[in-house]
Design a protein around this motif. Structure first.
Motif, PDB file in Angstrom:
ATOM      1  N   GLY A   9      12.653   9.879   4.550  1.00 51.83           N
ATOM      2  CA  GLY A   9      12.461   8.845   3.453  1.00 51.83           C
ATOM      3  C   GLY A   9      11.352   9.295   2.432  1.00 51.83           C
ATOM      4  N   LEU A  10      11.463   8.903   1.120  1.00 52.50           N
ATOM      5  CA  LEU A  10      10.354   9.580   0.268  1.00 52.50           C
ATOM      6  C   LEU A  10       8.974   9.236   0.980  1.00 52.50           C
ATOM      7  N   ALA A  11       8.082   9.856   0.288  1.00 48.34           N
ATOM      8  CA  ALA A  11       6.585   9.535   0.447  1.00 48.34           C
ATOM      9  C   ALA A  11       6.297   8.315  -0.064  1.00 48.34           C
ATOM     10  N   LYS A  12       5.428   7.464   0.617  1.00 46.51           N
ATOM     11  CA  LYS A  12       4.784   6.086   0.533  1.00 46.51           C
ATOM     12  C   LYS A  12       5.843   5.152   0.494  1.00 46.51           C
ATOM     13  N   SER A  13       7.117   5.439   1.121  1.00 46.61           N
ATOM     14  CA  SER A  13       8.115   4.322   1.220  1.00 46.61           C
ATOM     15  C   SER A  13       7.777   3.332   2.264  1.00 46.61           C
ATOM     16  N   GLY A  14       6.795   3.731   3.391  1.00 44.69           N
ATOM     17  CA  GLY A  14       6.677   2.894   4.359  1.00 44.69           C
ATOM     18  C   GLY A  14       7.035   3.581   5.649  1.00 44.69           C
ATOM     19  N   LYS A  15       7.383   4.683   5.810  1.00 45.55           N
ATOM     20  CA  LYS A  15       7.726   5.382   7.108  1.00 45.55           C
ATOM     21  C   LYS A  15       6.926   5.104   8.124  1.00 45.55           C
ATOM     22  N   THR A  16       5.657   5.361   8.129  1.00 45.54           N
ATOM     23  CA  THR A  16       4.750   5.238   9.114  1.00 45.54           C
ATOM     24  C   THR A  16       4.432   4.102   9.487  1.00 45.54           C
ATOM     25  N   THR A  17       4.599   3.067   8.519  1.00 45.23           N
ATOM     26  CA  THR A  17       4.323   1.824   8.729  1.00 45.23           C
ATOM     27  C   THR A  17       5.595   1.201   9.534  1.00 45.23           C
ATOM     28  N   ALA A 101      10.900  -1.218  -1.306  1.00 45.89           N
ATOM     29  CA  ALA A 101      11.295  -2.141  -2.092  1.00 45.89           C
ATOM     30  C   ALA A 101      10.049  -2.985  -2.373  1.00 45.89           C
ATOM     31  N   PHE A 102       9.170  -2.801  -1.768  1.00 43.23           N
ATOM     32  CA  PHE A 102       7.683  -3.710  -1.905  1.00 43.23           C
ATOM     33  C   PHE A 102       6.954  -3.146  -3.173  1.00 43.23           C
ATOM     34  N   THR A 103       6.285  -4.122  -3.648  1.00 43.22           N
ATOM     35  CA  THR A 103       5.666  -3.581  -5.045  1.00 43.22           C
ATOM     36  C   THR A 103       4.348  -3.785  -4.909  1.00 43.22           C
ATOM     37  N   ASP A 104       3.546  -2.813  -5.094  1.00 41.39           N
ATOM     38  CA  ASP A 104       2.020  -2.774  -4.856  1.00 41.39           C
ATOM     39  C   ASP A 104       1.549  -1.993  -5.975  1.00 41.39           C
ATOM     40  N   GLU A 105       0.901  -2.648  -6.549  1.00 44.55           N
ATOM     41  CA  GLU A 105       0.102  -1.751  -8.054  1.00 44.55           C
ATOM     42  C   GLU A 105      -0.917  -0.480  -7.548  1.00 44.55           C
ATOM     43  N   SER A 106      -1.552  -0.849  -6.265  1.00 47.01           N
ATOM     44  CA  SER A 106      -2.576   0.133  -5.818  1.00 47.01           C
ATOM     45  C   SER A 106      -1.812   1.253  -5.145  1.00 47.01           C
ATOM     46  N   ILE A 107      -0.642   1.129  -4.821  1.00 48.03           N
ATOM     47  CA  ILE A 107       0.237   2.283  -4.160  1.00 48.03           C
ATOM     48  C   ILE A 107       1.394   2.705  -5.385  1.00 48.03           C
ATOM     49  N   PRO A 108       0.898   3.464  -6.074  1.00 50.03           N
ATOM     50  CA  PRO A 108       2.177   4.022  -7.125  1.00 50.03           C
ATOM     51  C   PRO A 108       3.330   4.664  -6.243  1.00 50.03           C
ATOM     52  N   VAL A 205      15.378  -0.834   4.157  1.00 48.45           N
ATOM     53  CA  VAL A 205      14.862  -1.309   3.054  1.00 48.45           C
ATOM     54  C   VAL A 205      13.579  -1.930   3.380  1.00 48.45           C
ATOM     55  N   ASN A 206      12.497  -1.320   2.872  1.00 51.66           N
ATOM     56  CA  ASN A 206      11.069  -2.083   3.204  1.00 51.66           C
ATOM     57  C   ASN A 206      10.522  -2.818   2.173  1.00 51.66           C
ATOM     58  N   ILE A 207      10.896  -4.227   2.352  1.00 48.43           N
ATOM     59  CA  ILE A 207      10.708  -5.313   1.375  1.00 48.43           C
ATOM     60  C   ILE A 207       9.068  -5.702   1.461  1.00 48.43           C
ATOM     61  N   GLY A 208       8.534  -6.212   0.520  1.00 46.31           N
ATOM     62  CA  GLY A 208       7.053  -7.115   0.574  1.00 46.31           C
ATOM     63  C   GLY A 208       7.136  -8.418   1.181  1.00 46.31           C
ATOM     64  N   GLU A 209       6.081  -8.861   1.813  1.00 42.85           N
ATOM     65  CA  GLU A 209       6.314 -10.095   2.247  1.00 42.85           C
ATOM     66  C   GLU A 209       6.829 -11.252   1.417  1.00 42.85           C
ATOM     67  N   LEU A 236      13.791  -4.863   5.828  1.00 42.83           N
ATOM     68  CA  LEU A 236      12.544  -5.127   7.065  1.00 42.83           C
ATOM     69  C   LEU A 236      11.432  -5.320   6.062  1.00 42.83           C
ATOM     70  N   CYS A 237      10.506  -6.053   6.535  1.00 38.65           N
ATOM     71  CA  CYS A 237       9.072  -6.213   5.979  1.00 38.65           C
ATOM     72  C   CYS A 237       8.239  -5.348   6.775  1.00 38.65           C
ATOM     73  N   GLY A 238       8.330  -3.919   6.754  1.00 43.20           N
ATOM     74  CA  GLY A 238       7.482  -2.982   7.517  1.00 43.20           C
ATOM     75  C   GLY A 238       5.932  -3.481   7.840  1.00 43.20           C
ATOM     76  N   LYS A 239       5.412  -3.738   6.813  1.00 39.87           N
ATOM     77  CA  LYS A 239       3.768  -4.256   6.885  1.00 39.87           C
ATOM     78  C   LYS A 239       3.826  -5.397   7.738  1.00 39.87           C
ATOM     79  N   LEU A 240       4.373  -6.356   7.643  1.00 37.36           N
ATOM     80  CA  LEU A 240       4.297  -7.431   8.606  1.00 37.36           C
ATOM     81  C   LEU A 240       4.879  -7.254   9.988  1.00 37.36           C
TER      82      LEU A 240
HETATM   83  N1  LIG Z   1       2.007  -4.248   0.059  1.00 34.62           N
HETATM   84  C1  LIG Z   1       3.055  -3.489   0.951  1.00 34.62           C
HETATM   85  N2  LIG Z   1       2.502  -2.336   1.257  1.00 34.62           N
HETATM   86  C2  LIG Z   1       3.176  -1.562   2.195  1.00 34.62           C
HETATM   87  C3  LIG Z   1       4.182  -2.117   2.607  1.00 34.62           C
HETATM   88  N3  LIG Z   1       4.743  -1.207   3.681  1.00 34.62           N
HETATM   89  C4  LIG Z   1       4.001  -0.120   3.628  1.00 34.62           C
HETATM   90  N4  LIG Z   1       3.030  -0.231   2.743  1.00 34.62           N
HETATM   91  C5  LIG Z   1       1.842   0.522   2.198  1.00 34.62           C
HETATM   92  O1  LIG Z   1       2.295   1.533   1.720  1.00 34.62           O
HETATM   93  C6  LIG Z   1       1.499   2.718   1.846  1.00 34.62           C
HETATM   94  C7  LIG Z   1       2.216   3.781   2.222  1.00 34.62           C
HETATM   95  O2  LIG Z   1       3.042   3.550   3.547  1.00 34.62           O
HETATM   96  P1  LIG Z   1       3.150   4.653   4.522  1.00 34.62           P
HETATM   97  O3  LIG Z   1       4.089   3.946   6.030  1.00 34.62           O
HETATM   98  O4  LIG Z   1       2.148   5.466   4.863  1.00 34.62           O
HETATM   99  O5  LIG Z   1       4.344   5.402   4.002  1.00 34.62           O
HETATM  100  P2  LIG Z   1       5.031   6.779   4.232  1.00 34.62           P
HETATM  101  O6  LIG Z   1       4.432   7.846   3.462  1.00 34.62           O
HETATM  102  O7  LIG Z   1       6.442   6.699   4.096  1.00 34.62           O
HETATM  103  O8  LIG Z   1       4.838   7.120   5.788  1.00 34.62           O
HETATM  104  C8  LIG Z   1       0.256   2.369   3.033  1.00 34.62           C
HETATM  105  O9  LIG Z   1      -0.889   2.254   2.466  1.00 34.62           O
HETATM  106  C9  LIG Z   1       1.196   1.039   3.397  1.00 34.62           C
HETATM  107  O10 LIG Z   1       0.209   0.118   4.017  1.00 34.62           O
HETATM  108  C10 LIG Z   1       4.568  -3.446   2.500  1.00 34.62           C
HETATM  109  O11 LIG Z   1       5.735  -3.826   2.741  1.00 34.62           O
HETATM  110  N5  LIG Z   1       4.037  -4.065   1.596  1.00 34.62           N
END
Ligand SMILES: Nc1nc2c(ncn2[C@@H]2O[C@H](COP(=O)(O)OP(=O)(O)O)[C@@H](O)[C@H]2O)c(=O)[nH]1
Ligand SMILES: [Mg+2]
Length: 363
Positions: A9-17, A101-108, A205-209, A236-240
């Motif tokens: 998946g794309l970078a910052k999509s939440g793969k590692t999460t 699919a999650f939104t987070d302005e601190s993570i462009p 599809v990684n959604i936000g809470e 799925l909500c990866g973070k949760l």
């Molecule tokens: N707000 C929010 N942030 C998330 C979510 N999933 C992942 N993140 C954040 O997005 C950033 C990138 O996630 P990461 O798993 O490292 O993505 P990767 O680059 O695809 O491996 C990290 O700071 C995560 O904490 C989510 O569902 N909601």
């Protein structure tokens, strides 16, 4: 031998999460290095068998997840699947594509905006490119070999040329190999190349809470478009999920209930991966060990024995089989034997989901 699933998946999509959620891992989401983690496949039937048979050891089946490092530029803009990562995903049995699919302005978002369809398409394109590159190289080789080839060899080369040309045309029309209806012989030929679009694909599809209330309807809508042979999509909500794996079971369940989630995302993802791969479970009981195994639906007793040990396949005599339900009804193997519910099956018996098997072999 575990099942290997590559996470792309794309970078910052939440793969590692998501990887952490699936493997109950604590891999650093800030590092770009590939992570490998093992998950024990949740199997309630194994627990029941353990309580009946009191073995010394209970061994679940395993899935190995590989979180592939991608550069921050993303998969499409450059050759972000490094050759080492490419080898890792080429060896995987199946793929998970994590889409943000999650939104987070601190993570462009690396593409500057949120667009699920665009991101799914771009990863699919990247996989198709990789396959096309392999096919083109092979077609050139075939062309060269045909010049000096003798009739029997020539026939094989021509057949392969025809097959690869057809696959190439389909890929150019954005039809992945997993959707093609191939004969057994054709499937055997393509298996050698470990094509990426031939692998079953689970889109996560990684959604936000805050999107959880709409998760089910979003999933249904997306699945109506992305559900294809050997391809499914879940939200799925990866973070949760990752946070819940750090809690003990009862606390995690309480939180889940609060969010209206029926079961761990991990379990859903595994169930779907099993379905996509056409896997079933059987259980072996031997030397004080009860163990779950995953095999392709349609596997013979002989090959199932070989999955446990090559000696068992080589010296296969018979399989003593009872269905899980019958065994549970009888409470014990000896009672099942008394009631004549243990069957002796030969090497061509097709193992069924839930079979409890003791292999008799001689080496
Ligand atoms: N707000 C929010 N942030 C998330 C979510 N999933 C992942 N993140 C954040 O997005 C950033 C990138 O996630 P990461 O798993 O490292 O993505 P990767 O680059 O695809 O491996 C990290 O700071 C995560 O904490 C989510 O569902 N909601
Ligand atoms: Mg990562």
């Amino acid at each position: 031998m575990s099942i290997d699933i590559g996470i792309i998946g794309l970078a910052k999509s939440g793969k590692t999460t998501i990887f952490n959620g699936l493997t109950k891992g604590k891999a650093d989401t800030t590092s770009a290095a590939p992570h490998i983690g093992i998950t024990k496949v949740p199997e309630p039937r194994l627990e029941v068998l353990a309580s009946l048979l009191h073995p010394k050891k209970v061994v679940p089946a395993e899935i190995r997840y590989i979180d592939i490092a991608a550069s921050a530029k993303g998969l499409v803009r450059d050759k972000a699947i490094s050759s080492q990562s490419l080898v890792q995903i080429s060896n995987a049995d199946s793929l998970i594509n994590v889409v943000r699919a999650f939104t987070d302005e601190s993570i462009p978002h690396i593409e500057g905006s949120l667009d699920i369809d665009r991101d799914i398409a771009s990863t699919n394109l990247e996989l198709a490119f990789s396959d096309l590159a392999i096919i083109e190289k092979r077609l050139e080789r075939i062309e060269a070999s045909l010049k000096g080839a003798k009739p029997p060899e020539r026939q094989g080369l021509l057949r392969e040329q025809e097959l690869l040309t057809k696959i190439k045309t389909d890929l150019e029309k954005e039809v992945p190999i997993r959707e093609l209806e191939l004969t057994t012989a054709e499937a055997r030929t393509t298996a050698n190349y470990q094509f990426l679009t031939a692998k079953p694909l689970l889109i996560v599809v990684n959604i936000g809470e805050e999107q959880l209330p709409q998760a089910a309807s979003l999933e249904a809508e997306l699945n109506s478009r992305y559900s294809h042979p050997k391809c499914r999509l879940i939200t799925l909500c990866g973070k949760l999920e990752m946070e819940l794996t750090q809690l003990d079971n009862s606390a995690a369940e309480e939180f889940r209930a609060e969010f209206g989630l029926k079961e761990p995302g991990l379990n859903r993802a595994i169930k779907l991966s099993y379905e996509l791969l056409g896997l079933i479970s059987f259980f072996s009981i031997a030397s004080d060990e009860v163990r779950a195994w995953s095999i392709q639906n349609g596997t013979t007793a002989l090959k199932a024995a070989g999955k446990i040990h090559s000696d068992m396949e080589r010296g296969f005599i018979r399989a003593e089989v009872i269905s899980y339900d019958d065994l549970v009804k009888c409470d014990s193997i000896s009672e099942a034997r008394k009631r004549g519910l243990l069957r002796l099956e030969g090497k061509n018996y097709i193992v069924q989901d839930s079979d409890v098997i003791t292999f008799l072999f001689n080496v």
